[in-house]
Each structure stands twice: as structure tokens, then as C-alpha cells.
Motif scaffolding. Structure first.
Motif, short mmCIF file in Angstrom:
data_model
loop_
_atom_site.label_atom_id
_atom_site.label_comp_id
_atom_site.label_asym_id
_atom_site.label_seq_id
_atom_site.Cartn_x
_atom_site.Cartn_y
_atom_site.Cartn_z
N UNK A 131 21.59 104.09 153.01
CA UNK A 131 21.11 102.77 153.41
C UNK A 131 22.00 101.66 152.86
N UNK A 132 22.03 100.52 153.57
CA UNK A 132 22.81 99.36 153.15
C UNK A 132 22.02 98.52 152.16
N UNK A 133 22.68 97.48 151.64
CA UNK A 133 22.04 96.64 150.63
C UNK A 133 20.77 95.95 151.12
N UNK A 134 20.74 95.65 152.41
CA UNK A 134 19.61 94.89 152.95
C UNK A 134 18.35 95.74 153.07
N UNK A 135 18.50 96.97 153.53
CA UNK A 135 17.32 97.81 153.79
C UNK A 135 17.00 98.78 152.65
N UNK A 155 17.26 98.00 139.24
CA UNK A 155 18.68 97.85 138.99
C UNK A 155 19.36 96.96 140.02
N UNK A 156 19.02 97.16 141.27
CA UNK A 156 19.62 96.38 142.35
C UNK A 156 19.33 94.90 142.16
N UNK A 157 18.07 94.61 141.84
CA UNK A 157 17.64 93.22 141.64
C UNK A 157 18.33 92.62 140.42
N UNK A 158 18.40 93.38 139.33
CA UNK A 158 19.03 92.87 138.10
C UNK A 158 20.53 92.66 138.27
N UNK A 159 21.15 93.47 139.13
CA UNK A 159 22.60 93.37 139.28
C UNK A 159 23.00 91.94 139.67
N UNK A 160 22.23 91.34 140.57
CA UNK A 160 22.57 89.98 141.01
C UNK A 160 22.22 88.96 139.93
N UNK A 161 21.07 89.15 139.29
CA UNK A 161 20.68 88.21 138.24
C UNK A 161 21.74 88.17 137.13
N UNK A 162 22.27 89.33 136.77
CA UNK A 162 23.29 89.39 135.72
C UNK A 162 24.62 88.83 136.22
N UNK A 163 24.98 89.17 137.46
CA UNK A 163 26.25 88.67 137.99
C UNK A 163 26.22 87.14 138.07
N UNK A 164 25.07 86.58 138.53
CA UNK A 164 24.93 85.13 138.61
C UNK A 164 25.12 84.47 137.24
N UNK A 165 24.56 85.12 136.21
CA UNK A 165 24.69 84.55 134.86
C UNK A 165 26.16 84.59 134.41
N UNK A 166 26.85 85.67 134.78
CA UNK A 166 28.28 85.75 134.43
C UNK A 166 29.07 84.67 135.16
N UNK A 167 28.71 84.44 136.43
CA UNK A 167 29.39 83.41 137.23
C UNK A 167 29.16 82.02 136.67
N UNK A 214 13.26 88.67 141.28
CA UNK A 214 13.87 89.09 142.54
C UNK A 214 14.56 87.93 143.28
N UNK A 215 14.25 86.69 142.89
CA UNK A 215 14.78 85.53 143.61
C UNK A 215 16.29 85.55 143.81
N UNK A 216 17.08 85.75 142.73
CA UNK A 216 18.54 85.74 142.90
C UNK A 216 19.01 86.79 143.91
N UNK A 217 18.37 87.96 143.90
CA UNK A 217 18.78 89.01 144.84
C UNK A 217 18.52 88.60 146.28
N UNK A 218 17.36 87.99 146.52
CA UNK A 218 17.05 87.56 147.89
C UNK A 218 18.00 86.46 148.35
N UNK A 219 18.35 85.56 147.46
CA UNK A 219 19.32 84.51 147.82
C UNK A 219 20.68 85.13 148.15
N UNK A 220 21.07 86.11 147.35
CA UNK A 220 22.35 86.81 147.58
C UNK A 220 22.36 87.46 148.96
N UNK A 221 21.27 88.18 149.30
CA UNK A 221 21.19 88.83 150.61
C UNK A 221 21.24 87.80 151.73
#
Ligand code: ZN
Length: 503
Positions: A352-356, A424-436, A485-492
Motif C-alpha cells: 500500500x501507498x502512504x495515503x491508504x 510510526x508513520x504519524x510520528x515520522x512526519x511530526x519528527x521531520x517537521x520539528x527537524x525542519x 496525527x495533524x502533521x501527517x494529515x497536512x503532509x498527505x
């Protein structure tokens, strides 16, 4: 006589180091079993692993370990000593709560269930697995009662993989993800006729695939002096009690570029985490990732956020195209970027892809909660599976092999594990955003094939701590917010909005 805390602590550490050594030796044997061991070694290896596991379990649950844990008292908060005692107590308590007869029965029943699952899947015949699943579920319920829980027996099982996770919070997270992606999934389903993935299929020499994977892993910062890559039927990452030897495995498909490429990026993400843990934590319970969810956040970050980004491929696609001029000659960067991000509702979770992807996990989470509490029977599981596929992804699997029988987890007695993929998927974006936020230069560096700043931030804020902090605490320290989950949904929304022309 009970020793004083300052005497007990070194003795406890020594004992735990022996437990860690036994577990590390098991790890080496199991790595070998999955990579180089000839088939004839199966029976002997099972005995060796059982012996080492028994010795490690006996040492962890022994009266001497209990006495030293009592004597160690309550070390000062936020210190390594406090983490050591807290984590050792948790492991000890968990191990003594399960009667050894139950542990042995779980091991026996899952050993029988795994080949049954293989047969059931090969013949798409759920009836072959059902009696095994019935038995396994009974044993898991019994284990939950021994382990104890506050609100729901499922939490006793979940806690083994994601300490502190709560069923109610997961339900909120999955609802947010379902609602937040429903519209986007309908839109991409309307593009189902386009074959965006075509560039990834063709002729791709295995050796060249391997070379390219190594180039990327090296660029990410994987240290080959403390690691290696071998072939295995199922890709995995393994370490042996510390950060000095962290290995990954991959499998190759000469007709399809994605599996080996993204599995390599994924396992490298896990390995970077393990290689980055403070070496003084080796041979202690603090070694290893904070939880399976946090671990998965690292693999997803490198696989998806980095490895499927336009910035990453701006640097690496010209190189990849040079390696495979025949297969990729007529595909430009934009088409390739679309290919690695093609999305559509599908039957199989691992493809499956990131969206589904998270809807596949939501379905499993809902079903396993119902199975554990007994509101869903094993007999009704395939029907319930198909109904949920229809509800979440708008499709019905062609047969149980592509439906309820596709994953091995439940046959292995693993209930409460699936949610860690989405955590993990949800946290990946939250952590990446913080790094950015701390380093806005990261995307620019990625376009040049440089990842040192990103890795440095992860090392400092996540990796080096190992298991010292509880998962939620670690995330809050690193990002200033609890897991969300907010950052992940924004990323998608940003990514697939652009790729599929959504507002
Ligand atoms: Zn993983």
C-alpha cells in the motif's frame, strides 16, 4: 542480607549484561537462520535458540534479579540509573507474570500455526488456519489476564510493543486518519485507470540494484564498519545488544525496482536509529528503540518522507537513470516521482501507498480488538474483514489469501502489534517537521544528496537516548508536542494534493 542501593546497582547491571549477551547470541543465531543457514540446520537451531531463550528468561526472572531490583530502590529521576531500573523492573515483572507453562504453550501453538498459515494462504483456505487461530486467541486472552490492564484486555497485549499506548487514544487517531483521508482516497481512486507505476517495472539487474541501494544507505549515514547487508526472504534490521553491529537484509526482484529499493531505505532507517544509540547503553535494557512505533517512525522517515520526495530524487534520479538507461531512459524526473508516489486503494497492506496504508492498519486494529474482547468470533473473521475492506477502501479482496490470510502476525500470536505501524508513520512526519523547523536548510541539502543535518538532529533528539525516555515523553521532548496525527494529515494533503491535482 539486602545490599545498599549503591552496591545493588552494579550487581544488577552485571546480571542484566549477561541477559543481554544471551539475547544477542540468540540474535546472531536467528540472523544466521534467516540468511545463510542451510535447510538441514532448522531442527538443531530451534533447540539452540530455545536453550538460550530459556537461560535468558531464567536469569531475568530469578530470585537474585528480584532481590537486586528491590535493593536498587528509586534512583534519581532522569538519570540513566533510573531508566535502567525502571526498564529492568518492567521486563522482569512482565516475565514473571506469565506462567512458564503458558509461555511454552504459546510457543508450541504458534510453531504449529505458522506452517498452517502458509498452507491456508497458498490454498486461500481459511478453514485450515481457523482452529489454530482459535487456540492462539484463547492463549492471548489468558496472557492478557496474567499481564493485567486498566480498561481493556487489548491494552495488556499492545503494551508489549508500545509501552503506555491506550486503546481509546488509538481509536481517536484512526478516526482522525480515516476522516482526514477519505476525500483524497476517493480522488486517487478516480485515477485508477492511469498506470503511473509503469516506470518501476522492467529489467533491473540485481547487482546494480544492490549497488544503488548501498550508495543511498551510505549517503544517509549508515556506517558499514558497524553493519552489513545480506539477502533474506523478508527484509529486516537486527542488532546484537548494542550500536556496534547493526545489520540489514534485503530481497531483490529483477523485474520490479520498488521492493528492494524501498526496503533498503526502510531498513537503513531502522539501522541508523540503532547505530545512533549511546554506546554506553550497550548490554543494558536502555539499548534499543523507545518502542516499535518510534522505531518505525525512523524507517518511514527515510523510506517515505526522504526517499519518496522530489528533493531526494532531484539528486538521485539522474544517477539511477544512468545505471538503468534502458529501463528508465524515457522516464523523466517528474514521471519517476509520480511513479514512486502512485496511490490507489488496494488489497495488500505491504504494497500500500502512504495515503491508504493506515486504513489497512485501522482495519486490523478494529478486528483484533473485537477478537480479543470476544465480540467477533474467529469463524466470522473473514466476513468481517471483507466488510471492513469495503467500508475503508471500497473494495472486496479476491479470495481470503488476498484478504484475511495475507499477514502472518495473528498466526504468530502477535496481537497489538499492527497499530505500531501507524504510530510510526504519524510520528515520522511530526519528527521531520520539528527537524525542519530547527534546520530549514534540510530540503536544500537533500537536493544535493546530503543528509548530515537531518541525521544529526535525529541523533541528538531521538537516537542517542535509546529506551531512556517513554515514547510519548521522547516525542514531546523532541517536538514540543505530544504525539498527534495533524502533521501527517497536512503532509498527505500537500503531497497528494499536488500529485493528483486536488485543491
Ligand atoms: Zn519497519
Amino acid at each position: 542480607m539486602t545490599p545498599a542501593p549503591e552496591e545493588a546497582l552494579p550487581l544488577l547491571k552485571e546480571r542484566l549484561a549477561t541477559v543481554a549477551d544471551l539475547d544477542a547470541a540468540s540474535g546472531v543465531l536467528s540472523w544466521d537462520r534467516q540468511t545463510y543457514m542451510p535447510g538441514g540446520g532448522v531442527a538443531g537451531r530451534a533447540e539452540q535458540l530455545a536453550t538460550l531463550n530459556r537461560l535468558s528468561h531464567e536469569m531475568l526472572t530469578s530470585g537474585e534479579t528480584a532481590r537486586l531490583l528491590d535493593a536498587a530502590g528509586e534512583p534519581e529521576p532522569e538519570t540513566d540509573a533510573e531508566a535502567l531500573v525502571r526498564l529492568a523492573r518492567r521486563e522482569h515483572d512482565r516475565a514473571v507474570k506469565l506462567p512458564s507453562s503458558l509461555v511454552a504453550e504459546i510457543s508450541r501453538s504458534t510453531t504449529l500455526a505458522e506452517p498452517a498459515w502458509q498452507r491456508a494462504r497458498a490454498d486461500s483456505d481459511y478453514a485450515v488456519l481457523a482452529p489454530h487461530l482459535e487456540k492462539i486467541l484463547d492463549l492471548q486472552r489468558e496472557a492478557a489476564e496474567h499481564l493485567g490492564y486498566e480498561d481493556h484486555p487489548y491494552e495488556a497485549l499492545l503494551d508489549r510493543y508500545e509501552p503506555g499506548a491506550r486503546k481509546a487514544r488509538l481509536e481517536v487517531m484512526f478516526d482522525e486518519l480515516k476522516q482526514g483521508t477519505a476525500g483524497m482516497i476517493r480522488t486517487v481512486a478516480n485515477h485508477a485507470g492511469e498506470d503511473r507505476e509503469a516506470p518501476l517495472h522492467g529489467t533491473f539487474d540485481e547487482r546494480k540494484q544492490e549497488e544503488f541501494g548501498k550508495v543511498v544507505a551510505s549517503a544517509f549515514g549508515y556506517d558499514w564498519d558497524r553493519g552489513r547487508q545480506d539477502r533474506a526472504a523478508h527484509p529486516f534490521c537486527i542488532n546484537f545488544g548494542g550500536s556496534g553491529d547493526v545489520r540489514i537484509t534485503t530481497r531483490f526482484d529483477p523485474g520490479w525496482l520498488s521492493p528492494a529499493l524501498f526496503a533498503t531505505l526502510h531498513e537503513t532507517g531502522h539501522a541508523l536509529y540503532e547505530q545512533g544509540i549511546d554506546p554506553t547503553y550497550s548490554r543494558t535494557p536502555i539499548s534499543g528503540g523507545a518502542s516499535l512505533g518510534v522505531h518505525e517512525s525512523q524507517s518511514r522517515l527515510w523510506e517515505n518522507i526522504v526517499g519518496r520526495s522530489r528533493s531526494f530524487w532531484t539528486h538521485f534520479y539522474p544517477r539511477l537513470r544512468k545505471i538503468f538507461p534502458d529501463a528508465l531512459g524515457s522516464t523523466d524526473l517528474e514521471a519517476f516521482h509520480r511513479a514512486v508516489n502512485a496511490a490507489r486503494p488496494s488489497e495488500i497492506r505491504v504494497e500500500a501507498d502512504e495515503l491508504t496504508y493506515n486504513l489497512h492498519v485501522a482495519l486490523r486494529f478494529e478486528l483484533e480488538v473485537a477478537l480479543v474482547e470476544g465480540s467477533l468470533s474467529v469463524a466470522d473473521l473473514p466476513e468481517a474483514w471483507n466488510a471492513k475492506m469495503e467500508e475503508h477502501l471500497g473494495l472486496t479482496p479476491k479470495g481470503d489469501a488476498r484478504g484475511v490470510l495475507q499477514d502472518v502476525h495473528w498466526a504468530m500470536g502477535v496481537f497489538g502489534y499492527f497499530p505500531t505501524y501507524t504510530i510510526g508513520t504519524v510520528l515520522s512526519v511530526q519528527l521531520f517537521d520539528a527537524a525542519l523547523e530547527a534546520h530549514p536548510e534540510i530540503p536544500g541539502e537533500m537536493e544535493r544528496g546530503e543528509f548530515g543535518t537531518l541525521l544529526g538532529w535525529l541523533r541528538e533528539n531521538v537516537h542517542r537516548h535509546g529506551k531512556k525516555y517513554e515514547p510519548d515523553d521522547l516525542v514531546e521532548r523532541a517536538t514540543g508536542r505530544p504525539p498527534e496525527a495533524g502533521p501527517y494529515l497536512r503532509y498527505l494533503g500537500d503531497k497528494f494534493g499536488e500529485l493528483y491535482g486536488m485543491p
